[in-house]
Design an enzyme around this catalytic site. Structure first.
Site, short mmCIF file in Angstrom:
data_model
loop_
_atom_site.label_atom_id
_atom_site.label_comp_id
_atom_site.label_asym_id
_atom_site.label_seq_id
_atom_site.Cartn_x
_atom_site.Cartn_y
_atom_site.Cartn_z
N HIS A 106 43.93 -16.90 46.11
CA HIS A 106 42.88 -16.70 47.34
C HIS A 106 43.51 -17.79 48.57
CE1 HIS A 106 40.64 -13.71 45.42
NE2 HIS A 106 39.65 -14.45 44.83
N HIS A 177 35.08 -10.95 49.57
CA HIS A 177 34.78 -11.33 48.16
C HIS A 177 33.27 -11.33 48.09
CE1 HIS A 177 35.33 -13.02 44.30
NE2 HIS A 177 36.61 -13.03 44.27
N GLU A 302 36.81 -5.67 45.96
CA GLU A 302 37.05 -6.25 46.92
C GLU A 302 38.34 -5.55 47.35
OE1 GLU A 302 38.47 -10.29 45.29
OE2 GLU A 302 37.15 -9.63 43.93
#
Length: 336
Positions: A106, A177, A302
């Protein structure tokens, strides 16, 4: 109860003294609260239904302590990058290795989820947040300008549009998310999931995906008919990318989540050709001052590019060049 429109107001202060703002938007019998910290969706309510459709926390301190990217917009490159390394234009880049001290997750330790964006535009039913990431941030090349716009549309639908531009060749893959729980129950185990994907990506022990997608036929990852999540999770965790074949830029149905108890469904339509589905097994790590959450308190679905796409010749391209605009459009629509 309808929510009165409010301009951005302080939600808390970061350790360095920077103020985090909260923005409430409303319309179409829907209301949402968005934080500038991480471009985080803190709450999402449908009129007539009391619980929020997403997991959220009451204070900034709670968000600073949670480890699961709760409700944030993650990037500049969502998901995992093997060994934190990729090559672009003949140059190999080494990124921040924040997952198992080996891989990048991420966007690194200080990705967009850990940064405070600025409010660049706001209206009664929409808010746009923006941030400029410098060249070399977390090891990524190029100065990247990111904008995330939350809009409420007829449906009721929450639309998230993410755009980005760069001044040098780079990679870009951003994702929302959020953790969804449509019924307000302790867990999502009684929710039913439909997913039309024909293939998904298996992973190794480090959750790095194999390049070649695998058919869902005959596997526990086949959601082409709705399945109760408890029946699937009982046989193992879900933290995998599902692969789609529509033309990127076109809107396609990626998922339908249904809560039989609440009688509510949520459809996800997106331009993205990947959908990372995570069953929320680690939501019990979010420690609240009051009663904590159990495992599987919410499910993360997601829309994004395939994980490790920049190292996978079979994946949709993740490179972004000067003069181009990265654009993701994802819509979360609620119905009975």
């Amino acid at each position: 109860m309808p929510m009165t429109y409010q301009t951005p107001y302080p939600f808390g202060q970061l350790p360095g003294g920077e103020t985090v703002f909260k923005v409430d938007i409303a319309g179409q019998e829907m209301r949402a609260s968005v934080l500038t910290y991480g471009a985080t969706l803190q709450a999402l309510h449908i009129d007539g239904l009391s619980p929020s459709m997403v997991l959220g926390l009451p204070s900034l301190q709670d968000y600073l302590l949670q480890p699961i990217y709760l409700g944030a917009t993650v990037g500049r490159c969502a998901n995992r990058i093997a060994d934190g390394r990729f090559a672009l234009g003949g140059i190999t880049y080494q990124l921040d290795q924040n997952f198992q001290k080996r891989h990048t997750l991420h966007g690194g330790r200080i990705g967009t989820a850990q940064l405070n964006l600025r409010v660049s535009d706001v209206a009664a039913d929409s808010v746009q947040l923006a941030i400029d990431l410098p060249d070399g941030h977390m090891g990524f090349p190029g100065a990247l300008r990111v904008k995330a716009t939350f809009r409420i549309l007829v449906g009721p639908t929450l639309e998230l549009e993410i755009t980005a531009t760069t001044d040098a060749p780079t990679i870009c893959n951003l994702a929302h998310h959020g953790y969804f729980n449509l019924g307000g129950d302790r867990t999502i185990l009684d929710h039913h999931l439909f997913n039309p994907a024909q293939t998904y990506q298996t992973t190794d022990m480090s959750l790095i995906p194999n390049h070649e997608p695998t058919s869902v036929e005959g596997t526990r990852y086949d959601f082409r008919q709705p399945r109760r999540l408890a029946d699937v999770i009982d046989t193992g965790a879900i933290d995998n990318n599902f692969c789609f074949t529509h033309q990127r830029g076109d809107i396609a149905l990626l998922s339908r989540l249904h809560s039989p108890g609440a009688g509510v469904s949520m459809e996800i339509h997106s331009t993205e050709r990947g959908l990372q589905v995570y069953d929320g097994v680690r939501t019990d790590l979010v420690v609240l001052k009051r009663e904590g959450w159990p495992s599987h308190a919410g499910i993360a679905s997601e829309p994004q590019n395939w994980p490790d796409a920049m190292n996978n010749p079979l994946a949709p391209a993740s490179a972004l060049h000067p003069g181009e605009t990265y654009r993701q459009l994802s819509r979360f629509t609620f119905c009975e």
